[in-house]
Design an enzyme around this catalytic site. Structure first.
Site, PDB file in Angstrom:
ATOM      1  CE  LYS A 109      -4.019  -2.121   2.285  1.00 40.81           C
ATOM      2  NZ  LYS A 109      -5.160  -2.517   3.457  1.00 40.81           N
ATOM      3  CG  ASN A 150      -3.412  -2.484   6.353  1.00 39.90           C
ATOM      4  OD1 ASN A 150      -3.440  -2.262   5.454  1.00 39.90           O
ATOM      5  ND2 ASN A 150      -4.697  -3.278   6.560  1.00 39.90           N
ATOM      6  CE1 TYR A 161      -9.360  -3.040   0.226  1.00 41.14           C
ATOM      7  CE2 TYR A 161      -8.215  -1.263  -0.165  1.00 41.14           C
ATOM      8  CZ  TYR A 161      -8.515  -2.336  -0.421  1.00 41.14           C
ATOM      9  OH  TYR A 161      -7.295  -2.919   0.287  1.00 41.14           O
ATOM     10  CG  HIS A 180      -5.663  -6.392   0.143  1.00 44.70           C
ATOM     11  ND1 HIS A 180      -7.032  -6.140   0.834  1.00 44.70           N
ATOM     12  CD2 HIS A 180      -5.866  -6.931  -0.687  1.00 44.70           C
ATOM     13  CE1 HIS A 180      -7.646  -7.083   0.219  1.00 44.70           C
ATOM     14  NE2 HIS A 180      -6.960  -7.158  -1.002  1.00 44.70           N
ATOM     15  CD  GLU A 217      -9.138  -9.284  -3.327  1.00 42.30           C
ATOM     16  OE1 GLU A 217     -10.107  -9.200  -2.264  1.00 42.30           O
ATOM     17  OE2 GLU A 217      -7.395  -9.423  -3.316  1.00 42.30           O
TER      18      GLU A 217
HETATM   19  P1  CMP Z   1      -7.463  -4.602   3.871  1.00 46.64           P
HETATM   20  O1  CMP Z   1      -7.193  -5.931   3.281  1.00 46.64           O
HETATM   21  O2  CMP Z   1      -6.788  -3.778   2.518  1.00 46.64           O
HETATM   22  O3  CMP Z   1      -9.308  -4.567   3.265  1.00 46.64           O
HETATM   23  C1  CMP Z   1     -10.222  -3.797   3.770  1.00 46.64           C
HETATM   24  C2  CMP Z   1      -9.229  -2.775   3.843  1.00 46.64           C
HETATM   25  O4  CMP Z   1      -9.596  -1.374   4.926  1.00 46.64           O
HETATM   26  C3  CMP Z   1      -8.561  -2.748   5.126  1.00 46.64           C
HETATM   27  O5  CMP Z   1      -6.864  -3.842   5.096  1.00 46.64           O
HETATM   28  C4  CMP Z   1      -8.355  -1.485   6.429  1.00 46.64           C
HETATM   29  O6  CMP Z   1      -6.950  -0.773   5.780  1.00 46.64           O
HETATM   30  C5  CMP Z   1      -9.259  -0.812   6.024  1.00 46.64           C
HETATM   31  N1  CMP Z   1      -9.666  -0.512   7.046  1.00 46.64           N
HETATM   32  C6  CMP Z   1     -10.218  -0.898   8.024  1.00 46.64           C
HETATM   33  N2  CMP Z   1     -10.991  -1.037   9.401  1.00 46.64           N
HETATM   34  C7  CMP Z   1     -10.340   0.390   8.989  1.00 46.64           C
HETATM   35  C8  CMP Z   1     -10.912   1.312   9.788  1.00 46.64           C
HETATM   36  N3  CMP Z   1     -11.899   1.259  11.194  1.00 46.64           N
HETATM   37  N4  CMP Z   1     -10.550   2.344   9.359  1.00 46.64           N
HETATM   38  C9  CMP Z   1      -9.975   2.719   8.208  1.00 46.64           C
HETATM   39  N5  CMP Z   1      -9.911   1.976   7.401  1.00 46.64           N
HETATM   40  C10 CMP Z   1      -9.943   0.761   7.956  1.00 46.64           C
END
Ligand code: CMP
Length: 139
Positions: free
Chosen positions: A10, A113, A50, A116, A127
């Site tokens: 990311k 984070n 998403y 993904h 995906e």
């Molecule tokens: P990902 O695995 O990419 O799939 C969906 C993403 O939404 C997840 O990782 C997080 O990075 C994001 N996400 C989940 N919960 C929150 C939250 N409370 N606030 C912002 N982003 C979120």
């Protein structure tokens, strides 16, 4: 069984020049990077990827973030690649991620984070084909 899964490095991680360190974690775990490209998503493309989260309160923040800088999209292949990748990533929230995992070491928050990964065989297939044509996967 040998599986393939879709991984995204990311914008928070590409910005901090962590692509190589993250790829090393995948390779050390026995995952093979069989396709990889660095791209910049538009907010609309991030929203399409998403789409399953479109009713969530964090959807706008998530799609803004995913369009905020380059991402590296990749296909990882290996034995139980989907669950193995999820183990190497660690929990979604870095505060809950096990020591040594990518998110424990590199993630900044639940939103930013670093990585993904697909969560199941069906989503992995969808995906992967969102980003890659069959000819781009070189096992
Ligand atoms: P990902 O695995 O990419 O799939 C969906 C993403 O939404 C997840 O990782 C997080 O990075 C994001 N996400 C989940 N919960 C929150 C939250 N409370 N606030 C912002 N982003 C979120």
């Amino acid at each position: 069984a040998v599986e393939r899964t879709l991984s995204i490095i990311k914008p928070d991680a590409t910005k901090r020049n962590l692509t190589g360190k993250i790829n090393a974690k995948f390779e050390e775990a026995g995952l093979r990077i069989v396709a990889q490209k660095r791209i910049k998503l538009t907010k609309a493309q991030a929203g399409e990827f998403y789409a399953v989260h479109k009713e969530r309160p964090f959807f706008d923040e998530l799609t803004d973030f995913m369009a905020s800088g380059p991402v590296v999209v990749q296909v990882l292949e290996g034995d139980s690649a989907i669950s193995k990748n999820r183990e190497v990533m660690g929990a979604t929230n870095p505060a809950d991620a096990a020591p040594g995992t990518i998110r424990a070491e590199f993630a900044e928050s639940v939103g930013e984070n670093s990585v993904h990964g697909s969560d199941a065989p069906e989503t992995a297939k969808e995906e992967i084909s969102f980003f890659f044509a069959g000819l781009e996967l070189v096992g």
